[in-house]
Design a protein around this motif. Structure first.
Motif, PDB file in Angstrom:
ATOM      1  N   LYS A   1       1.602   0.273  -4.916  1.00  0.00           N
ATOM      2  CA  LYS A   1       1.823  -0.750  -3.631  1.00  0.00           C
ATOM      3  C   LYS A   1       1.726  -0.072  -2.274  1.00  0.00           C
ATOM      4  CE  LYS A   1       5.151  -3.408  -6.291  1.00  0.00           C
ATOM      5  NZ  LYS A   1       4.590  -4.489  -6.296  1.00  0.00           N
TER       6      LYS A   1
ATOM      7  N   HIS B   1      -1.865  -0.434  -1.463  1.00  0.00           N
ATOM      8  CA  HIS B   1      -2.148  -1.621  -0.959  1.00  0.00           C
ATOM      9  C   HIS B   1      -1.396  -1.921   0.658  1.00  0.00           C
ATOM     10  CE1 HIS B   1      -2.774  -5.921  -1.263  1.00  0.00           C
ATOM     11  NE2 HIS B   1      -1.280  -6.293  -0.864  1.00  0.00           N
TER      12      HIS B   1
ATOM     13  N   LYS C   1      12.975  -3.500  -6.131  1.00  0.00           N
ATOM     14  CA  LYS C   1      11.711  -4.111  -6.895  1.00  0.00           C
ATOM     15  C   LYS C   1      11.626  -3.903  -8.284  1.00  0.00           C
ATOM     16  CE  LYS C   1      10.146  -5.175  -2.678  1.00  0.00           C
ATOM     17  NZ  LYS C   1      11.318  -5.538  -1.843  1.00  0.00           N
TER      18      LYS C   1
END
Length: 171
Positions: free
Chosen positions: A143, A146, A67
């Motif tokens: 992230k 989340h 990523k």
């Protein structure tokens, strides 16, 4: 290429955050470059990067691929114009793959050359590898937060997390 599981920032993290970062370590890599960069060196890096990304497409599901990619140019003393062109190709490749590009550049002349070439546009840059690593870790922790919110609702997220935990436990 160094994976996130072998390099980390100097930030002091809680055990919970360390565990989360361990699970997501495969989501970022560091490419280290040193000395003066000529076209050949830059092109070799580009070819290695392409091979790395192609290998990930074959071996990993999309959710487990890179990523963030940090280019550590903190020990680069200079860069010729043709090498800058290759780094521009790197920039475009990563953008097309949806990978966040982070530059770690300490030499002001190299930084100016990258800025003049437009290589900072759409990328993030820092004056040290440690700051770049800290940024990526912070983004990954966001992230993780989340993903934890989705945990109860999404079976796929749970499966990926459990697979990563098992890989880390048995490695």
């Amino acid at each position: 290429i160094r994976c996130g599981d072998v390099c980390c920032s100097s930030a002091v993290r809680s055990d919970k955050h360390d565990s989360q970062l361990a699970v997501m370590a495969g989501w970022f890599q560091v490419f280290k470059v040193d000395s003066f960069v000529f076209f050949g060196t830059a092109n070799t890096l580009y070819q290695q990067l392409k091979a790395h990304l192609a290998n990930q497409k074959v071996t990993l599901p999309k959710a487990e691929r890179t990523k963030y990619l940090i280019f550590d140019l903190s020990e680069v003393t200079g860069i010729d114009s043709s090498a800058r062109d290759v780094f521009y190709k790197v920039h475009r490749l990563l953008k097309s793959e949806g990978i966040n590009l982070v530059w770690a550049i300490t030499n002001p002349k190299v930084g100016e050359a990258f800025e003049d070439q437009g290589l900072y546009v759409g990328a993030i840059h820092f004056d040290s590898l440690d700051l770049a690593l800290r940024h990526v870790e912070d983004e990954l922790l966001r992230k993780a937060h989340h993903l934890s919110e989705k945990w109860l609702v999404n079976q796929t997220v749970r499966d990926i997390f459990q697979r990563q935990v098992l890989v880390n436990v048995f490695n």
